[in-house]
Scaffold this active site. Structure first.
Site, PDB file in Angstrom:
ATOM      1  CD  GLU A 195      37.648 -41.367 -37.338  1.00  0.00           C
ATOM      2  OE1 GLU A 195      38.481 -40.464 -37.192  1.00  0.00           O
ATOM      3  OE2 GLU A 195      37.761 -42.494 -36.827  1.00  0.00           O
ATOM      4  CG  ASP A 253      42.385 -46.487 -36.702  1.00  0.00           C
ATOM      5  OD1 ASP A 253      43.436 -46.024 -37.155  1.00  0.00           O
ATOM      6  OD2 ASP A 253      41.631 -45.855 -35.955  1.00  0.00           O
ATOM      7  CD  GLU A 296      44.675 -43.841 -32.169  1.00  0.00           C
ATOM      8  OE1 GLU A 296      45.278 -43.486 -33.208  1.00  0.00           O
ATOM      9  OE2 GLU A 296      43.441 -43.794 -32.051  1.00  0.00           O
TER      10      GLU A 296
HETATM   11  O1  GCW Z   1      42.387 -43.901 -35.330  1.00  0.00           O
HETATM   12  C1  GCW Z   1      41.623 -42.839 -35.476  1.00  0.00           C
HETATM   13  C2  GCW Z   1      42.058 -41.982 -34.346  1.00  0.00           C
HETATM   14  C3  GCW Z   1      41.645 -40.563 -34.560  1.00  0.00           C
HETATM   15  C4  GCW Z   1      42.238 -40.109 -35.891  1.00  0.00           C
HETATM   16  C5  GCW Z   1      41.694 -40.993 -36.995  1.00  0.00           C
HETATM   17  C6  GCW Z   1      42.297 -40.674 -38.346  1.00  0.00           C
HETATM   18  C7  GCW Z   1      43.033 -37.945 -36.515  1.00  0.00           C
HETATM   19  O2  GCW Z   1      41.541 -42.493 -33.157  1.00  0.00           O
HETATM   20  O3  GCW Z   1      42.128 -39.815 -33.482  1.00  0.00           O
HETATM   21  O4  GCW Z   1      41.957 -38.768 -36.152  1.00  0.00           O
HETATM   22  O5  GCW Z   1      42.011 -42.322 -36.724  1.00  0.00           O
HETATM   23  O6  GCW Z   1      43.293 -41.298 -38.685  1.00  0.00           O
HETATM   24  O7  GCW Z   1      41.783 -39.830 -39.034  1.00  0.00           O
END
Ligand code: GCW
Length: 676
Positions: free
Chosen positions: A272, A345, A373
């Site tokens: 990311e 995720d 989340e």
């Molecule tokens: O799920 C995603 C989240 C991000 C997070 C990322 C991760 C910390 O939306 O906010 O960043 O995973 O786990 O690295």
């Protein structure tokens, strides 16, 4: 006089009871016996455990001679059943003996005793408990500026204004963790700011470590891989560069001089947009091992995350496996690969990440998410223990072992979860969200506990000891996660949530120019011909990453567990299941059922008036209203959007039209929801 006292009591009552949930599950029942105490050691941990007992016992006093004690706490036990920071308890109405081999073990034993006592168990015979995972660790996604990524309980408990500034009542955090066996914490976000390693910040981190140390909690830091360049001013952060190695070596020395029991680093690299060794043509192993070597002399470890994917990498669910499997066996012995429970995720339901059944020569650990989340923020009642148990007990078929067994069967063992704490008085933004922090700690200590046991303890400690009420709340909690799956993402659907904020349904989302693999349509693939992501051998072939017989089972829609069917298959709308229902019928059934469950939770909860404290009763009542409304919104948004492809009937009257569902998504800002 009496009248004045009554008046005072009446004015204080709301304050007293409002404060009730700020204590988390630490409101132990007062020990009534006239115990005389004796403690074998005199270190900071013993001071902490003594303080805990002082709070709970009137007329507390210590015996001069241990033989005279009726409440004995020792950390030099010879009991061979005790291992690590485990303990043994023997107790009756008049005598209590807590034995351990370490002072941390003694502390855990005291908490266990207080828990059992508070839950009504006063006679305890030869009760031994040893921790399962060695490192039981929270991951805070807190930023130096005081914000919390995916936090729904206010601001950071550690930072403010680019400085370390922790909550004044941080001792409550330490006690809460110690009481459930959590012994480690990563205080900053994995999207790490290089400045976390600045000398000024480290001085602050030292003060945090000092607060947590008596409670046997070690501090870890999430670090940015390009710190040598970004903070140290070097030309590169290449892990094989001599100056870079030197920089990390010196940094570790600086850290350990300040914090001798520092735990180590957590790293999100090449994920990311974060930097990592691959920016320099190196591998994850090169990066992780370089850091591991710098930490090694001090006993520190590296938790290296496997959460990696990019738009060019094909099916996102396959990418972590594809990137990490070729490196199996290449990591140093103080490196552990931290893998999210599912391959994508933290969705309401995912199959376990195939890496848990595949890596054979690498130490691995799970990362769970306590902060909700994708599960309704701190507004939805969703007890996550059932989800985590489902994950831990899943057979990977790697040596016939479950996820739990695989992750426990190695030299270094750890279990982590993203925290849900913030500056809100009650720490988690919702009393019911506290139960998930509690459940994580309990499972890290003992993954064999049942969700029912955990819920039962937590309710008794936090909400009420009224037996009937406990049963009813337990019932709601145990059904709650499935309800959320049903009204959000049933049958293996995933990633249907709102863009960026991850709040509410947005399966229709289409942001021009945005990453394809962040768009819900990439995941659900709704079209005239059906719904679901084809990960079978005819599609992306993600099934291949699982061991047999899982592979064949997932590959065949007739054998694939229904809860994962749209995760692994793209099925026609009129596909018929064994029960005679079409895919469309099943979708409607689950979406409707999820909403009905919340309605039922409301009814059960309404019947609890008078059995739980008024503010808690009101808080849950109000939150359940929000949850019901959002469940209806999810149902209506998803079902009506999918109907635009299926063209099939919806046999109920939605509360919201599709247009209203779309508009609703933009009505409440994320920032607004973060208010303290
Ligand atoms: O799920 C995603 C989240 C991000 C997070 C990322 C991760 C910390 O939306 O906010 O960043 O995973 O786990 O690295």
């Amino acid at each position: 006089m009496i009248f004045r006292r009554l008046l005072l009591l009446l004015t204080l009552l709301p304050l007293l009871s409002a404060a009730q949930t700020d204590k988390l599950w630490l409101d132990f029942k007062t020990l009534e016996e006239p115990f005389v105490f004796s403690f074998s050691s005199k270190n900071a941990t013993f001071e902490a455990l003594k303080k805990e007992l002082y709070w709970d016992i009137p007329n507390f006093y210590t015996a001069k001679k241990p033989e005279k004690a009726s409440f004995l706490v020792v950390d030099n036990s010879q009991n061979s059943a005790i291992s690590g920071d485990g303990f043994a308890i023997n107790a009756d109405e008049k005598n209590v003996k807590i034995e351990a081999k370490t002072s941390a073990g003694a502390l855990y034993g005291v908490y266990e005793y207080l828990r059992l006592y508070s839950c009504g168990q006063k006679v305890i015979k030869d009760y031994v408990s040893n921790p399962a995972y060695q490192i039981r660790i929270l991951n805070h996604w807190d930023n130096p500026d005081g914000s919390v990524e995916r936090g729904y309980a206010g601001k950071s408990i550690w930072f403010d204004g680019e400085k370390v500034k922790f909550r004044e009542d941080i001792e409550t955090y330490a006690r809460a963790n110690a009481s459930i066996g959590i012994n480690a914490t990563v205080i900053d976000n994995v999207n790490a700011d290089p400045k976390i390693l600045s000398t000024e910040m480290l001085q602050g981190v030292k003060t945090i470590a000092e607060k947590l140390r008596p409670y046997n909690i070690k501090v870890y830091l999430a670090v940015n891989f390009s710190s040598p360049a970004a903070l140290g001013g070097l030309k590169t952060s290449d892990p094989l560069d001599k100056d870079v190695i030197d920089w990390w070596t010196k940094k570790c020395k600086e850290i350990y001089t300040l914090i001798p029991d520092f735990g180590g680093f957590l790293v999100k690299a090449n994920s990311e947009g974060l930097p990592g060794p691959m920016d320099f043509g190196r591998t994850h192993a090169d990066g992780a091992n370089m850091l591991a070597k710098a930490l090694k002399p001090y006993g520190g470890i590296v938790m290296w995350r496997a959460f990696v994917y990019n738009p060019q990498g094909g099916d996102r669910a396959k990418q972590a496996y594809d990137e990490f499997m070729p490196l199996d066996g290449k990591f140093d012995d103080n490196v552990i690969i931290q893998i999210k429970n599912g391959p994508i995720d933290f969705q309401p339901r995912e199959p376990f990440s195939p890496l848990f059944g595949a890596m054979k020569n690498t130490q691995i650990m799970a990362e769970l998410q306590i902060t909700q989340e994708y599960l309704g923020y701190s507004d939805h009642l969703c007890f996550l223990s059932t989800m985590w148990k489902e994950f831990l007990d899943y057979p990977t078929f790697h040596n016939g072992k479950t996820v739990k067994e695989t992750t426990l069967n190695q030299k270094l063992t750890a279990f982590s979860a993203v925290a849900n704490t913030g500056t809100m008085k009650n720490w988690c933004g919702y009393v019911m969200a506290q139960s998930n922090w509690y459940a994580f700690g309990r499972l890290a200590w003992n993954p064999d506990l049942t969700s029912q046991q955990i819920a039962n303890e937590w309710i008794n400690l936090t909400l009420t000891t009224d037996k009937e009420a406990v049963k009813k709340i337990e019932n709601i909690m145990l059904r709650s996660r499935e309800a959320v799956v049903d009204y959000m993402t049933p049958l293996g659907l995933h990633h249907l949530m709102g863009w960026s904020d991850h709040w509410g349904p947005e399966p229709w989302c289409d942001i021009p120019g945005a990453r394809e693999d962040w768009m819900p349509r990439y995941y659900h693939k709704a079209a005239a011909d059906g719904l679901g992501f084809d990960r079978s051998s005819k599609g992306s072939n993600a099934v291949e990453q699982y061991q047999e017989p899982l592979k064949s089972m997932y590959d065949n829609p007739k054998l694939c567990p229904k809860e994962f069917v749209l995760w692994f298959h793209h099925l026609p709308w009129d596909y018929t299941f064994d029960n005679g229902n079409t895919l469309w019928d099943e979708l409607l059934y689950h979406y409707t059922k999820g909403v009905k469950e919340v309605e039922d939770f409301q009814k059960i909860w309404a019947g609890l008036k008078g059995t739980v404290k008024e503010p808690v009763f009101n808080e849950v009542t109000e939150k359940l209203k929000v949850q019901l409304d959002e469940a209806q919104w999810w149902r209506d948004g998803c079902v009506q959007y999918f109907q635009t492809f299926s063209k099939m009937d919806i046999p109920f009257k939605p509360k919201y039209t599709l247009e209203e569902c779309k508009a609703k998504l933009r009505t409440k800002a994320y920032v607004e929801r973060q208010k303290d």
